[in-house]
Structure formats: structure tokens, C-alpha cells
Design a protein around this motif. Structure first.
Motif, PDB file in Angstrom:
ATOM      1  N   ILE A  14     -12.207 -22.906  10.032  1.00 41.78           N
ATOM      2  CA  ILE A  14     -12.016 -22.857  11.479  1.00 41.78           C
ATOM      3  C   ILE A  14     -10.727 -22.124  11.842  1.00 41.78           C
ATOM      4  O   ILE A  14     -10.660 -21.441  12.865  1.00 41.78           O
ATOM      5  CB  ILE A  14     -12.084 -24.271  12.084  1.00 41.78           C
ATOM      6  CG1 ILE A  14     -13.531 -24.754  12.013  1.00 41.78           C
ATOM      7  CG2 ILE A  14     -11.576 -24.300  13.518  1.00 41.78           C
ATOM      8  CD1 ILE A  14     -13.736 -26.187  12.381  1.00 41.78           C
TER       9      ILE A  14
ATOM     10  N   ARG B 225     -17.114 -20.927  12.271  1.00 37.72           N
ATOM     11  CA  ARG B 225     -17.665 -22.227  12.665  1.00 37.72           C
ATOM     12  C   ARG B 225     -19.155 -22.366  12.395  1.00 37.72           C
ATOM     13  O   ARG B 225     -19.686 -23.463  12.410  1.00 37.72           O
ATOM     14  CB  ARG B 225     -17.452 -22.460  14.161  1.00 37.72           C
ATOM     15  CG  ARG B 225     -16.024 -22.551  14.557  1.00 37.72           C
ATOM     16  CD  ARG B 225     -15.908 -22.819  16.049  1.00 37.72           C
ATOM     17  NE  ARG B 225     -14.533 -22.889  16.452  1.00 37.72           N
ATOM     18  CZ  ARG B 225     -13.797 -23.996  16.435  1.00 37.72           C
ATOM     19  NH1 ARG B 225     -14.329 -25.117  16.047  1.00 37.72           N
ATOM     20  NH2 ARG B 225     -12.545 -23.967  16.801  1.00 37.72           N
TER      21      ARG B 225
ATOM     22  N   ASN C 197     -22.018 -26.164  13.973  1.00 31.97           N
ATOM     23  CA  ASN C 197     -20.598 -26.521  14.036  1.00 31.97           C
ATOM     24  C   ASN C 197     -20.180 -27.137  12.703  1.00 31.97           C
ATOM     25  O   ASN C 197     -20.421 -28.314  12.455  1.00 31.97           O
ATOM     26  CB  ASN C 197     -20.322 -27.487  15.178  1.00 31.97           C
ATOM     27  CG  ASN C 197     -18.839 -27.721  15.386  1.00 31.97           C
ATOM     28  OD1 ASN C 197     -18.003 -27.308  14.587  1.00 31.97           O
ATOM     29  ND2 ASN C 197     -18.508 -28.392  16.465  1.00 31.97           N
TER      30      ASN C 197
END
Length: 144
Positions: A90, A95, A75
Motif C-alpha cells: 500500500i 491495493r 482491497n
């Protein structure tokens, strides 16, 4: 998506492998190659990163990420070194990052290659690290 090359432009090296081909082979929209030239100066080549992005910073961060070996970032938004670029990435659905260091014949670290993707399996299952290393090494060899 914008395709760009920064140091070295493949078209000028006479090499046949392009970062767009690496992206296609790995099924990812972004490839970041960070390396040191013969004089030890930092260089980078990118595919899939918009012109308004701090490319030097993103290349340095991806290079640092791979300092100790293969890296998986599940992430980007919460990663301390990559979150500076997370908003722009994003927004495009990007991601997940996987990166590996690249070494020369003597074992010295000469660079890194990272990919950023939209699909979770890149981070969850891992990309074929040996293929990523081979493609990065091939690109650097033709640029030398």
C-alpha cells in the motif's frame, strides 16, 4: 521498483518471455507466478517485489488465493491472507490483485499467476483472464 527472478531465472532457461514483459503487457507493476516443479516442490518467480519482502509467503498466499478459480481482491489491506504484506504494498499505492490458476495438459493445477496493481480498474472491471492464463502458461512452458 526492483525486478527480480526466483526459480526459475528466465535468463538461464533460454526462454524469451520475461515477467517484466508480462507486467508491461498487462500494465501492472507486480507479477507473481507460483508453481510446482517436476518434483512437486513449490517455486515462484516475481517481478516488482522488493528484496525485503517475504517472497515465499507472498507467493504461497497468492497461490492459495487462486485455489478455486480466478480471484479478484479489491482491497489487499483487509484481505485475511494478504494483509501481512499490505503495508509494504500500500505504501507503493498497490491495493488491487487479480489471480488465476494454471493447469497442465491433463487438467492438474500446476500453479497460479497473480498481478497486483495501483489502478482500481484491474479489480473493478477485471483484467483479461484468458490473457493472464496464456502468459502464465507460456512462462511455465519455457521454464520446464
Amino acid at each position: 521498483m526492483c525486478a527480480s527472478m526466483i526459480c526459475p531465472p528466465v535468463e538461464k532457461t533460454g526462454g524469451q518471455l520475461k515477467l517484466s514483459q508480462i507486467a508491461d503487457a498487462l500494465d501492472v507493476p507486480v507479477v507473481i507466478l507460483a508453481f510446482q516443479d517436476g518434483a512437486g516442490s513449490p517455486r515462484h518467480a516475481m517481478f516488482g517485489i522488493e528484496l525485503g519482502t517475504d517472497r515465499d509467503g507472498l507467493a504461497a498466499a497468492s497461490f492459495a488465493q487462486c485455489a478455486k478459480g480466478a480471484t479478484v481482491v479489491p482491497n489487499i489491506a483487509v484481505h485475511p491472507e494478504l494483509c501481512l504484506w499490505s503495508d509494504a504494498l500500500i505504501q507503493r499505492g498497490l491495493r488491487f490483485m487479480v489471480g488465476v490458476p494454471l493447469f497442465n495438459d491433463t487438467g492438474a493445477r500446476t500453479g497460479s499467476i497473480s498481478v497486483i496493481a495501483t489502478h482500481k480498474h484491474v479489480a473493478a472491471q477485471g483484467i483479461q483472464v484468458h490473457l493472464l492464463k496464456e502468459l502464465g502458461a507460456a512462462f511455465l512452458a519455457q521454464a520446464a
